[in-house]
Design a protein around this motif. Structure first.
Motif, PDB file in Angstrom:
ATOM      1  N   ARG A   1      24.946  23.703  30.616  1.00 54.37           N
ATOM      2  CA  ARG A   1      23.880  24.684  30.835  1.00 54.37           C
ATOM      3  C   ARG A   1      24.248  25.503  32.052  1.00 54.37           C
ATOM      4  O   ARG A   1      24.297  24.983  33.162  1.00 54.37           O
ATOM      5  CB  ARG A   1      22.552  23.970  31.018  1.00 54.37           C
ATOM      6  N   VAL A   2      24.535  26.783  31.860  1.00 53.51           N
ATOM      7  CA  VAL A   2      24.990  27.608  32.987  1.00 53.51           C
ATOM      8  C   VAL A   2      23.876  28.492  33.543  1.00 53.51           C
ATOM      9  O   VAL A   2      24.043  29.106  34.589  1.00 53.51           O
ATOM     10  CB  VAL A   2      26.211  28.472  32.599  1.00 53.51           C
ATOM     11  N   LEU A   3      22.738  28.561  32.822  1.00 53.64           N
ATOM     12  CA  LEU A   3      21.604  29.321  33.343  1.00 53.64           C
ATOM     13  C   LEU A   3      20.313  28.627  32.938  1.00 53.64           C
ATOM     14  O   LEU A   3      20.181  28.168  31.799  1.00 53.64           O
ATOM     15  CB  LEU A   3      21.613  30.748  32.792  1.00 53.64           C
TER      16      LEU A   3
ATOM     17  N   GLY B   1      25.261  34.845  44.922  1.00 55.69           N
ATOM     18  CA  GLY B   1      25.581  33.423  44.847  1.00 55.69           C
ATOM     19  C   GLY B   1      27.064  33.266  44.550  1.00 55.69           C
ATOM     20  O   GLY B   1      27.733  34.234  44.180  1.00 55.69           O
ATOM     21  N   PRO B   2      27.567  32.028  44.695  1.00 55.59           N
ATOM     22  CA  PRO B   2      29.009  31.808  44.553  1.00 55.59           C
ATOM     23  C   PRO B   2      29.512  32.074  43.135  1.00 55.59           C
ATOM     24  O   PRO B   2      28.734  32.086  42.188  1.00 55.59           O
ATOM     25  CB  PRO B   2      29.179  30.333  44.911  1.00 55.59           C
ATOM     26  N   SER B   3      30.808  32.273  43.043  1.00 55.00           N
ATOM     27  CA  SER B   3      31.441  32.504  41.745  1.00 55.00           C
ATOM     28  C   SER B   3      31.059  31.384  40.777  1.00 55.00           C
ATOM     29  O   SER B   3      31.052  30.214  41.148  1.00 55.00           O
ATOM     30  CB  SER B   3      32.952  32.548  41.964  1.00 55.00           C
ATOM     31  N   GLY B   4      30.661  31.749  39.573  1.00 59.34           N
ATOM     32  CA  GLY B   4      30.316  30.760  38.556  1.00 59.34           C
ATOM     33  C   GLY B   4      28.855  30.338  38.555  1.00 59.34           C
ATOM     34  O   GLY B   4      28.438  29.511  37.749  1.00 59.34           O
ATOM     35  N   CYS B   5      28.019  30.929  39.446  1.00 58.73           N
ATOM     36  CA  CYS B   5      26.615  30.495  39.533  1.00 58.73           C
ATOM     37  C   CYS B   5      25.739  31.089  38.432  1.00 58.73           C
ATOM     38  O   CYS B   5      24.589  30.697  38.290  1.00 58.73           O
ATOM     39  CB  CYS B   5      26.036  30.812  40.904  1.00 58.73           C
ATOM     40  N   GLY B   6      26.278  32.047  37.682  1.00 59.90           N
ATOM     41  CA  GLY B   6      25.514  32.563  36.537  1.00 59.90           C
ATOM     42  C   GLY B   6      25.072  34.014  36.651  1.00 59.90           C
ATOM     43  O   GLY B   6      24.271  34.480  35.844  1.00 59.90           O
ATOM     44  N   LYS B   7      25.614  34.756  37.634  1.00 57.34           N
ATOM     45  CA  LYS B   7      25.199  36.145  37.850  1.00 57.34           C
ATOM     46  C   LYS B   7      25.470  37.007  36.601  1.00 57.34           C
ATOM     47  O   LYS B   7      24.581  37.690  36.098  1.00 57.34           O
ATOM     48  CB  LYS B   7      25.934  36.739  39.069  1.00 57.34           C
ATOM     49  N   SER B   8      26.716  36.954  36.135  1.00 60.54           N
ATOM     50  CA  SER B   8      27.079  37.793  34.975  1.00 60.54           C
ATOM     51  C   SER B   8      26.308  37.358  33.744  1.00 60.54           C
ATOM     52  O   SER B   8      25.859  38.192  32.950  1.00 60.54           O
ATOM     53  CB  SER B   8      28.579  37.698  34.686  1.00 60.54           C
ATOM     54  N   THR B   9      26.133  36.044  33.595  1.00 58.09           N
ATOM     55  CA  THR B   9      25.380  35.526  32.445  1.00 58.09           C
ATOM     56  C   THR B   9      23.979  36.127  32.431  1.00 58.09           C
ATOM     57  O   THR B   9      23.516  36.611  31.396  1.00 58.09           O
ATOM     58  CB  THR B   9      25.303  33.987  32.523  1.00 58.09           C
ATOM     59  N   LEU B  10      23.315  36.133  33.598  1.00 53.18           N
ATOM     60  CA  LEU B  10      21.961  36.681  33.671  1.00 53.18           C
ATOM     61  C   LEU B  10      21.950  38.163  33.308  1.00 53.18           C
ATOM     62  O   LEU B  10      21.127  38.616  32.503  1.00 53.18           O
ATOM     63  CB  LEU B  10      21.377  36.464  35.076  1.00 53.18           C
TER      64      LEU B  10
ATOM     65  N   THR C   1      23.425  27.927  27.329  1.00 60.40           N
ATOM     66  CA  THR C   1      24.269  26.734  27.291  1.00 60.40           C
ATOM     67  C   THR C   1      25.541  27.072  26.536  1.00 60.40           C
ATOM     68  O   THR C   1      25.485  27.715  25.479  1.00 60.40           O
ATOM     69  CB  THR C   1      23.525  25.591  26.559  1.00 60.40           C
ATOM     70  N   TYR C   2      26.663  26.706  27.087  1.00 61.33           N
ATOM     71  CA  TYR C   2      27.931  26.863  26.381  1.00 61.33           C
ATOM     72  C   TYR C   2      28.395  25.508  25.883  1.00 61.33           C
ATOM     73  O   TYR C   2      28.206  24.497  26.554  1.00 61.33           O
ATOM     74  CB  TYR C   2      29.009  27.458  27.294  1.00 61.33           C
ATOM     75  N   GLY C   3      29.020  25.480  24.723  1.00 57.00           N
ATOM     76  CA  GLY C   3      29.560  24.226  24.184  1.00 57.00           C
ATOM     77  C   GLY C   3      28.496  23.395  23.496  1.00 57.00           C
ATOM     78  O   GLY C   3      27.304  23.732  23.540  1.00 57.00           O
TER      79      GLY C   3
HETATM   80  P1  ADP Z   1      29.292  34.481  37.950  1.00 54.41           P
HETATM   81  O1  ADP Z   1      29.151  35.842  37.350  1.00 54.41           O
HETATM   82  O2  ADP Z   1      28.192  34.128  38.898  1.00 54.41           O
HETATM   83  O3  ADP Z   1      30.621  34.257  38.580  1.00 54.41           O
HETATM   84  P2  ADP Z   1      29.170  33.602  35.184  1.00 54.41           P
HETATM   85  O4  ADP Z   1      27.815  33.994  34.732  1.00 54.41           O
HETATM   86  O5  ADP Z   1      30.306  34.450  34.752  1.00 54.41           O
HETATM   87  O6  ADP Z   1      29.158  33.401  36.774  1.00 54.41           O
HETATM   88  O7  ADP Z   1      29.464  32.116  34.682  1.00 54.41           O
HETATM   89  C1  ADP Z   1      28.544  31.043  34.847  1.00 54.41           C
HETATM   90  C2  ADP Z   1      29.156  29.803  34.292  1.00 54.41           C
HETATM   91  O8  ADP Z   1      29.292  29.915  32.886  1.00 54.41           O
HETATM   92  C3  ADP Z   1      30.551  29.493  34.839  1.00 54.41           C
HETATM   93  O9  ADP Z   1      30.641  28.118  35.058  1.00 54.41           O
HETATM   94  C4  ADP Z   1      31.467  29.915  33.715  1.00 54.41           C
HETATM   95  O10 ADP Z   1      32.627  29.157  33.703  1.00 54.41           O
HETATM   96  C5  ADP Z   1      30.622  29.644  32.486  1.00 54.41           C
HETATM   97  N1  ADP Z   1      30.939  30.548  31.357  1.00 54.41           N
HETATM   98  C6  ADP Z   1      30.824  31.888  31.340  1.00 54.41           C
HETATM   99  N2  ADP Z   1      31.168  32.392  30.133  1.00 54.41           N
HETATM  100  C7  ADP Z   1      31.517  31.331  29.378  1.00 54.41           C
HETATM  101  C8  ADP Z   1      31.977  31.174  28.023  1.00 54.41           C
HETATM  102  N3  ADP Z   1      32.127  32.249  27.210  1.00 54.41           N
HETATM  103  N4  ADP Z   1      32.243  29.913  27.599  1.00 54.41           N
HETATM  104  C9  ADP Z   1      32.048  28.852  28.381  1.00 54.41           C
HETATM  105  N5  ADP Z   1      31.634  28.918  29.665  1.00 54.41           N
HETATM  106  C10 ADP Z   1      31.372  30.141  30.156  1.00 54.41           C
END
Ligand code: ADP
Ligand code: MG
Length: 227
Positions: free
Chosen positions: A25-27, A44-53, A16-18
């Motif tokens: 909650r992004v993941l 999955g589409p941009s912003g779906c949480g790939k990098s976060t995972l 969760t961010y913020g």
């Molecule tokens: P992907 O790699 O699938 O494009 P990300 O994992 O980068 O997606 O991001 C998932 C979500 O988390 C997005 O909505 C992004 O804006 C948000 N996000 C990523 N990093 C941060 C951060 N440091 N602060 C706030 N929101 C973030």
């Protein structure tokens, strides 16, 4: 290649961010198992949480909740020193923009993760550069290599500590189709040699080259299929 042992098991993993009203909650993954020898695309589409995972699995980032068991050991509770050790010994990471050091030649870039570790590595670095098709280019600076060649140096660097798991975040995202295919072939070869691979990509064609596709949407798994 071992196929039936669990390498990573994820339970109730959240990020969760913020805070308060602004919390997002992004993941949110209830359950995920990665088997030894898997070759997975996370798509999955941009912003779906790939990098976060990927960042959570590699311990580059810490989750907001949940557990990540690596061969049975929960890495979420580890302190910074133990996490560093985990990253160094177990994980190879390949980024979209390869993050090579511009002033170091290819050989020295590959050696970088091993610098504090001792001898024997220059020979191994040379061998890895040969494996990624860059024999003879060891002394070139990143600026003297093409984008695809730079990415191959980054892959050789990710292998120098002989990791169990290779995570690649959009590794072909900056490359032309031909260079992207070379990188994909290389990953397939590494997988055949026994490395477990997880690659984030928003490109369906790249995702389709993997043995298992995990699709994310709004931070949740919407499908998980083996080809
Ligand atoms: P992907 O790699 O699938 O494009 P990300 O994992 O980068 O997606 O991001 C998932 C979500 O988390 C997005 O909505 C992004 O804006 C948000 N996000 C990523 N990093 C941060 C951060 N440091 N602060 C706030 N929101 C973030
Ligand atoms: Mg991303």
């Amino acid at each position: 290649m071992q196929q039936n042992n669990i390498l990573i098991s994820v339970k109730n993993l959240t990020k969760t961010y913020g805070k308060g009203n602004l919390a997002a909650r992004v993941l949110d993954l209830k359950h995920l198992e990665i088997m030894e020898g898997d070759f997975i695309s996370v798509t999955g589409p941009s912003g779906c949480g790939k990098s976060t995972l990927l960042n959570l699995l590699s311990a580059l980032d810490r989750p907001s909740g949940g557990d990540i068991f690596f061969r049975g050991e929960n890495i979420v509770g580890l302190n910074e020193t133990a996490l560093c050790k985990y990253r160094k010994a177990k994980i190879g990471f390949v980024f979209q923009s390869h993050h090579l050091i511009p002033s170091l030649n290819a050989l020295k870039n590959v050696l970088l993760p091993a610098l504090t570790t001792g001898n024997g590595f220059p020979g191994r670095a040379r061998e890895l550069l040969g494996m990624v098709g860059l024999a003879g280019k060891e002394r070139r600076l990143p600026g003297q290599l093409s984008g695809g060649e730079q990415q191959r140096v980054a892959i050789a660097r990710s292998l120098i500590m002989d990791p169990d798991l290779i995570l690649a975040d959009e590794p072909t995202g900056n490359l032309d189709t031909a260079s992207g295919e070379i990188i994909l072939d290389l990953f397939k070869r590494l997988n055949r040699l026994g490395k477990t691979m997880i690659m984030a990509t928003h490109d369906p064609q790249v995702a389709g080259a993997c043995g298992r596709i995990i699709r994310l949407r709004d931070g949740r798994i919407v499908s998980d299929s083996r080809l």
